[in-house]
Scaffold this motif. Structure first.
Motif, mmCIF file in Angstrom:
data_model
loop_
_atom_site.group_PDB
_atom_site.id
_atom_site.type_symbol
_atom_site.label_atom_id
_atom_site.label_comp_id
_atom_site.label_asym_id
_atom_site.label_seq_id
_atom_site.Cartn_x
_atom_site.Cartn_y
_atom_site.Cartn_z
ATOM 1 N N GLU A 72 111.165 -4.426 30.464
ATOM 2 C CA GLU A 72 112.554 -4.785 30.156
ATOM 3 C C GLU A 72 113.512 -3.683 30.580
ATOM 4 O OE1 GLU A 72 115.414 -6.315 26.506
ATOM 5 O OE2 GLU A 72 113.266 -6.101 26.140
ATOM 6 N N LEU A 73 113.139 -2.440 30.322
ATOM 7 C CA LEU A 73 113.988 -1.328 30.755
ATOM 8 C C LEU A 73 114.165 -1.326 32.269
ATOM 9 C CD1 LEU A 73 112.653 1.559 28.486
ATOM 10 C CD2 LEU A 73 114.967 0.606 28.455
ATOM 11 N N LEU A 74 113.101 -1.621 32.982
ATOM 12 C CA LEU A 74 113.178 -1.647 34.447
ATOM 13 C C LEU A 74 114.080 -2.775 34.943
ATOM 14 C CD1 LEU A 74 109.459 -0.874 35.307
ATOM 15 C CD2 LEU A 74 111.439 0.565 35.854
ATOM 16 N N ARG A 75 114.124 -3.858 34.200
ATOM 17 C CA ARG A 75 114.959 -4.990 34.612
ATOM 18 C C ARG A 75 116.440 -4.785 34.272
ATOM 19 N NH1 ARG A 75 110.282 -7.389 32.788
ATOM 20 N NH2 ARG A 75 111.111 -7.794 30.727
ATOM 21 N N LEU A 76 116.714 -3.889 33.353
ATOM 22 C CA LEU A 76 118.106 -3.636 32.972
ATOM 23 C C LEU A 76 118.839 -2.949 34.106
ATOM 24 C CD1 LEU A 76 117.705 -2.283 29.331
ATOM 25 C CD2 LEU A 76 118.448 -4.556 30.017
ATOM 26 N N ASP A 77 120.055 -3.315 34.275
ATOM 27 C CA ASP A 77 120.912 -2.619 35.233
ATOM 28 C C ASP A 77 121.387 -1.340 34.557
ATOM 29 O OD1 ASP A 77 123.473 -1.741 36.377
ATOM 30 O OD2 ASP A 77 123.191 -3.451 37.708
ATOM 31 N N ALA A 78 121.044 -0.215 35.126
ATOM 32 C CA ALA A 78 121.309 1.082 34.489
ATOM 33 C C ALA A 78 122.776 1.271 34.122
ATOM 34 C CB ALA A 78 120.851 2.210 35.409
ATOM 35 N N GLY A 79 123.677 0.733 34.902
ATOM 36 C CA GLY A 79 125.090 0.948 34.618
ATOM 37 C C GLY A 79 125.722 -0.149 33.801
ATOM 38 N N GLN A 80 125.065 -1.283 33.649
ATOM 39 C CA GLN A 80 125.721 -2.427 33.036
ATOM 40 C C GLN A 80 125.163 -2.830 31.678
ATOM 41 O OE1 GLN A 80 128.460 -3.652 34.428
ATOM 42 N NE2 GLN A 80 128.194 -2.068 35.979
ATOM 43 N N ASP A 81 123.939 -2.467 31.354
ATOM 44 C CA ASP A 81 123.368 -2.950 30.104
ATOM 45 C C ASP A 81 122.896 -1.804 29.214
ATOM 46 O OD1 ASP A 81 122.587 -4.628 28.116
ATOM 47 O OD2 ASP A 81 121.259 -5.832 29.350
ATOM 48 N N ARG A 82 123.798 -0.893 28.975
ATOM 49 C CA ARG A 82 123.467 0.238 28.129
ATOM 50 C C ARG A 82 123.208 -0.192 26.691
ATOM 51 N NH1 ARG A 82 126.827 5.505 29.828
ATOM 52 N NH2 ARG A 82 126.402 5.400 32.056
ATOM 53 N N THR A 83 123.852 -1.256 26.261
ATOM 54 C CA THR A 83 123.674 -1.721 24.889
ATOM 55 C C THR A 83 122.216 -2.048 24.625
ATOM 56 O OG1 THR A 83 125.922 -2.580 24.834
ATOM 57 C CG2 THR A 83 124.378 -3.457 23.206
ATOM 58 N N ARG A 84 121.601 -2.819 25.500
ATOM 59 C CA ARG A 84 120.193 -3.188 25.303
ATOM 60 C C ARG A 84 119.285 -1.967 25.435
ATOM 61 N NH1 ARG A 84 116.655 -5.019 22.316
ATOM 62 N NH2 ARG A 84 114.749 -5.726 23.314
ATOM 63 N N ALA A 85 119.584 -1.078 26.360
ATOM 64 C CA ALA A 85 118.782 0.140 26.498
ATOM 65 C C ALA A 85 118.845 0.958 25.209
ATOM 66 C CB ALA A 85 119.258 0.963 27.691
ATOM 67 N N ARG A 86 120.036 1.051 24.609
ATOM 68 C CA ARG A 86 120.173 1.763 23.333
ATOM 69 C C ARG A 86 119.397 1.058 22.228
ATOM 70 N NH1 ARG A 86 125.571 2.354 24.965
ATOM 71 N NH2 ARG A 86 126.192 0.652 23.599
ATOM 72 N N GLU A 87 119.431 -0.276 22.221
ATOM 73 C CA GLU A 87 118.675 -1.028 21.211
ATOM 74 C C GLU A 87 117.181 -0.753 21.334
ATOM 75 O OE1 GLU A 87 119.739 -5.085 21.939
ATOM 76 O OE2 GLU A 87 121.706 -4.889 20.987
ATOM 77 N N LEU A 88 116.672 -0.763 22.561
ATOM 78 C CA LEU A 88 115.252 -0.472 22.767
ATOM 79 C C LEU A 88 114.917 0.949 22.315
ATOM 80 C CD1 LEU A 88 114.643 -2.193 26.220
ATOM 81 C CD2 LEU A 88 113.560 -2.794 24.041
#
Length: 133
Positions: A72-88
């Motif tokens: 999931e982290l790899l699929r996240l766009d590093a610049g656009q989905d910081r919210t989900r990265a923070r949740e993980l």
């Protein structure tokens, strides 16, 4: 700099089978075999982007992320989905905090048992007794 799967594995400090495992799990791409003559012309080639991705996977695993979370982290766009990265990251931190609390409780319990064992030579050893029950 193009490299073979063994070169990629060496660069990522893993074995070739680990690279293949990550490919089967969809975490690493499997490059197409190039068209061309001879056996050496049909060897898959990897580049620095593959090395970075492999190192990312290993670092995320070292931080305790599951392969599913890493995907999931790899699929996240590093610049656009910081919210989900923070949740993980928050989920992982909560799991680590729980594990640390469990380990501290186990350490404290073992410390008490060792102290009780040391305090007396009579009767059964409290350490052994605790694990028998």
């Amino acid at each position: 700099m193009a490299m073979t799967i063994s070169g990629l594995a060496r660069a990522g400090s893993v074995g070739v089978e680990t690279v293949r495992f990550y490919q089967r799990r969809g975490l690493l791409d499997t490059p197409d075999r190039p068209q061309g003559g001879g056996v050496s012309g049909r060897v898959r080639r990897y580049d620095e982007a593959d090395v970075r991705r492999l190192k990312f996977i290993r670092s995320a695993q070292a931080a305790g992320f599951t392969l599913e979370q890493i995907g999931e982290l790899l699929r996240l766009d590093a610049g656009q989905d910081r919210t989900r990265a923070r949740e993980l990251a928050a989920e992982r931190l909560a799991a680590l905090d729980l594990r640390i609390a469990e380990l501290q409780a186990a350490r404290d319990s073992l410390r008490r048992l060792a102290s009780a064992c040391h305090a007396s030579e009579e009767g059964p050893c409290p350490i052994i007794s605790a694990f028998e029950g």
